[in-house]
Write a protein that holds these residues in place. Sequence first.
Motif, PDB file in Angstrom:
ATOM      1  N   ALA A 199      30.254 102.603 -79.874  1.00 49.88           N
ATOM      2  CA  ALA A 199      30.654 103.306 -78.657  1.00 49.88           C
ATOM      3  C   ALA A 199      29.942 102.765 -77.421  1.00 49.88           C
ATOM      4  N   CYS A 200      28.858 102.015 -77.622  1.00 51.15           N
ATOM      5  CA  CYS A 200      28.136 101.436 -76.489  1.00 51.15           C
ATOM      6  C   CYS A 200      27.445 100.155 -76.943  1.00 51.15           C
ATOM      7  N   ASP A 201      26.750  99.529 -76.043  1.00 54.25           N
ATOM      8  CA  ASP A 201      26.058  98.273 -76.311  1.00 54.25           C
ATOM      9  C   ASP A 201      25.010  98.480 -77.416  1.00 54.25           C
ATOM     10  N   PRO A 202      24.914  97.559 -78.386  1.00 52.34           N
ATOM     11  CA  PRO A 202      23.926  97.697 -79.461  1.00 52.34           C
ATOM     12  C   PRO A 202      22.487  97.798 -78.950  1.00 52.34           C
ATOM     13  N   LYS A 203      22.221  97.288 -77.765  1.00 48.90           N
ATOM     14  CA  LYS A 203      20.875  97.390 -77.182  1.00 48.90           C
ATOM     15  C   LYS A 203      20.538  98.836 -76.831  1.00 48.90           C
ATOM     16  N   GLU A 204      21.567  99.662 -76.670  1.00 49.18           N
ATOM     17  CA  GLU A 204      21.371 101.061 -76.292  1.00 49.18           C
ATOM     18  C   GLU A 204      21.335 102.000 -77.497  1.00 49.18           C
ATOM     19  N   ILE A 205      21.689 101.501 -78.667  1.00 53.28           N
ATOM     20  CA  ILE A 205      21.727 102.345 -79.868  1.00 53.28           C
ATOM     21  C   ILE A 205      20.406 102.208 -80.611  1.00 53.28           C
ATOM     22  N   LYS A 206      19.695 103.306 -80.718  1.00 56.39           N
ATOM     23  CA  LYS A 206      18.396 103.319 -81.371  1.00 56.39           C
ATOM     24  C   LYS A 206      18.555 103.681 -82.852  1.00 56.39           C
ATOM     25  N   VAL A 207      17.733 103.078 -83.666  1.00 57.43           N
ATOM     26  CA  VAL A 207      17.700 103.416 -85.090  1.00 57.43           C
ATOM     27  C   VAL A 207      17.444 104.915 -85.241  1.00 57.43           C
ATOM     28  N   LEU A 208      16.554 105.445 -84.434  1.00 63.41           N
ATOM     29  CA  LEU A 208      16.229 106.868 -84.474  1.00 63.41           C
ATOM     30  C   LEU A 208      17.459 107.741 -84.235  1.00 63.41           C
ATOM     31  N   ASP A 209      18.308 107.356 -83.279  1.00 64.58           N
ATOM     32  CA  ASP A 209      19.521 108.129 -82.985  1.00 64.58           C
ATOM     33  C   ASP A 209      20.453 108.180 -84.192  1.00 64.58           C
ATOM     34  N   ILE A 210      20.573 107.059 -84.871  1.00 65.29           N
ATOM     35  CA  ILE A 210      21.436 106.989 -86.058  1.00 65.29           C
ATOM     36  C   ILE A 210      20.878 107.882 -87.153  1.00 65.29           C
ATOM     37  N   LEU A 211      19.576 107.776 -87.400  1.00 71.73           N
ATOM     38  CA  LEU A 211      18.956 108.581 -88.459  1.00 71.73           C
ATOM     39  C   LEU A 211      19.045 110.071 -88.166  1.00 71.73           C
ATOM     40  N   ILE A 257       6.368 108.649 -86.679  1.00 67.70           N
ATOM     41  CA  ILE A 257       7.494 108.026 -87.374  1.00 67.70           C
ATOM     42  C   ILE A 257       8.668 107.845 -86.415  1.00 67.70           C
ATOM     43  N   LYS A 258       8.902 108.821 -85.573  1.00 70.01           N
ATOM     44  CA  LYS A 258       9.977 108.691 -84.587  1.00 70.01           C
ATOM     45  C   LYS A 258       9.714 107.500 -83.664  1.00 70.01           C
ATOM     46  N   ASP A 259       8.448 107.294 -83.301  1.00 69.56           N
ATOM     47  CA  ASP A 259       8.103 106.138 -82.464  1.00 69.56           C
ATOM     48  C   ASP A 259       8.416 104.826 -83.178  1.00 69.56           C
ATOM     49  N   ILE A 260       8.167 104.765 -84.473  1.00 70.84           N
ATOM     50  CA  ILE A 260       8.441 103.550 -85.258  1.00 70.84           C
ATOM     51  C   ILE A 260       9.937 103.242 -85.249  1.00 70.84           C
ATOM     52  N   PHE A 261      10.766 104.265 -85.385  1.00 70.70           N
ATOM     53  CA  PHE A 261      12.211 104.084 -85.448  1.00 70.70           C
ATOM     54  C   PHE A 261      12.876 104.044 -84.073  1.00 70.70           C
ATOM     55  N   ASP A 262      12.093 104.088 -83.020  1.00 74.50           N
ATOM     56  CA  ASP A 262      12.649 104.068 -81.667  1.00 74.50           C
ATOM     57  C   ASP A 262      12.871 102.632 -81.197  1.00 74.50           C
ATOM     58  N   ILE A 263      13.636 101.880 -81.989  1.00 76.21           N
ATOM     59  CA  ILE A 263      14.002 100.514 -81.631  1.00 76.21           C
ATOM     60  C   ILE A 263      15.521 100.409 -81.653  1.00 76.21           C
ATOM     61  N   SER A 264      16.035  99.475 -80.897  1.00 73.18           N
ATOM     62  CA  SER A 264      17.489  99.319 -80.850  1.00 73.18           C
ATOM     63  C   SER A 264      17.979  98.532 -82.060  1.00 73.18           C
ATOM     64  N   ILE A 265      19.266  98.646 -82.300  1.00 72.98           N
ATOM     65  CA  ILE A 265      19.894  97.882 -83.379  1.00 72.98           C
ATOM     66  C   ILE A 265      19.683  96.392 -83.155  1.00 72.98           C
ATOM     67  N   MET A 266      19.720  95.948 -81.914  1.00 71.58           N
ATOM     68  CA  MET A 266      19.532  94.528 -81.614  1.00 71.58           C
ATOM     69  C   MET A 266      18.131  94.056 -82.007  1.00 71.58           C
ATOM     70  N   GLU A 267      17.141  94.940 -81.928  1.00 71.86           N
ATOM     71  CA  GLU A 267      15.778  94.572 -82.295  1.00 71.86           C
ATOM     72  C   GLU A 267      15.615  94.361 -83.802  1.00 71.86           C
ATOM     73  N   LEU A 268      16.582  94.832 -84.573  1.00 68.86           N
ATOM     74  CA  LEU A 268      16.522  94.593 -86.017  1.00 68.86           C
ATOM     75  C   LEU A 268      16.723  93.113 -86.346  1.00 68.86           C
ATOM     76  N   SER A 269      17.189  92.338 -85.376  1.00 70.72           N
ATOM     77  CA  SER A 269      17.423  90.913 -85.626  1.00 70.72           C
ATOM     78  C   SER A 269      16.137  90.177 -85.974  1.00 70.72           C
ATOM     79  N   LYS A 270      14.989  90.682 -85.533  1.00 69.55           N
ATOM     80  CA  LYS A 270      13.735  90.029 -85.904  1.00 69.55           C
ATOM     81  C   LYS A 270      13.515  90.096 -87.416  1.00 69.55           C
ATOM     82  N   TYR A 271      14.060  91.112 -88.054  1.00 72.44           N
ATOM     83  CA  TYR A 271      13.957  91.203 -89.506  1.00 72.44           C
ATOM     84  C   TYR A 271      14.900  90.212 -90.174  1.00 72.44           C
ATOM     85  N   LYS A 272      16.000  89.916 -89.510  1.00 71.23           N
ATOM     86  CA  LYS A 272      16.912  88.892 -90.026  1.00 71.23           C
ATOM     87  C   LYS A 272      16.186  87.554 -90.074  1.00 71.23           C
TER      88      LYS A 272
END
Length: 134
Positions: free
Chosen positions: A69-81, A111-126
């Motif tokens: 629904a919006c840019d992946p940079k704006e979607i936080k892992v925390l919001d999804i969880l 824990i909320k602080d740990i998950f407060d990253i965007s979906i795009m930031e997960l690319s570092k794990y890739k």
Amino acid sequence: MPLISTKGTYGLAAICELSKHEGESPMQIKEIATNANIPQNYLEQLLGKLRRAGIVKSIRGAKGGYMLACDPKEIKVLDILIALEDDLKIVDAKVEHPILNLFFDDSRESIKDIFDISIMELSKYKNKFLNYTI
């Protein structure tokens, strides 16, 4: 009960798949389920929750499906969880010890602080995954 259930992990996997197709045509549920290895019926339920939370949008019709629904940079892992798990819980109920209650509240916020990253930031794990050797 685990901190994050299959709802959360499957939901994150689905959003990662959708983020790979950002700006393209909508993805059909079958394609998302296959790519993310999620049971299709379960995925339908998760996408419904994510749609109601404003994280994904559905497009009707023959070429329809789901998109972010919006840019992946704006979607936080925390919001999804939180959309899927309702909240991130350390314990299921308050305990009869005020110090432990304060500790558990602080732990939940950490824990909320740990998950407060965007979906795009997960690319570092890739990148870590691609550099992983056995």
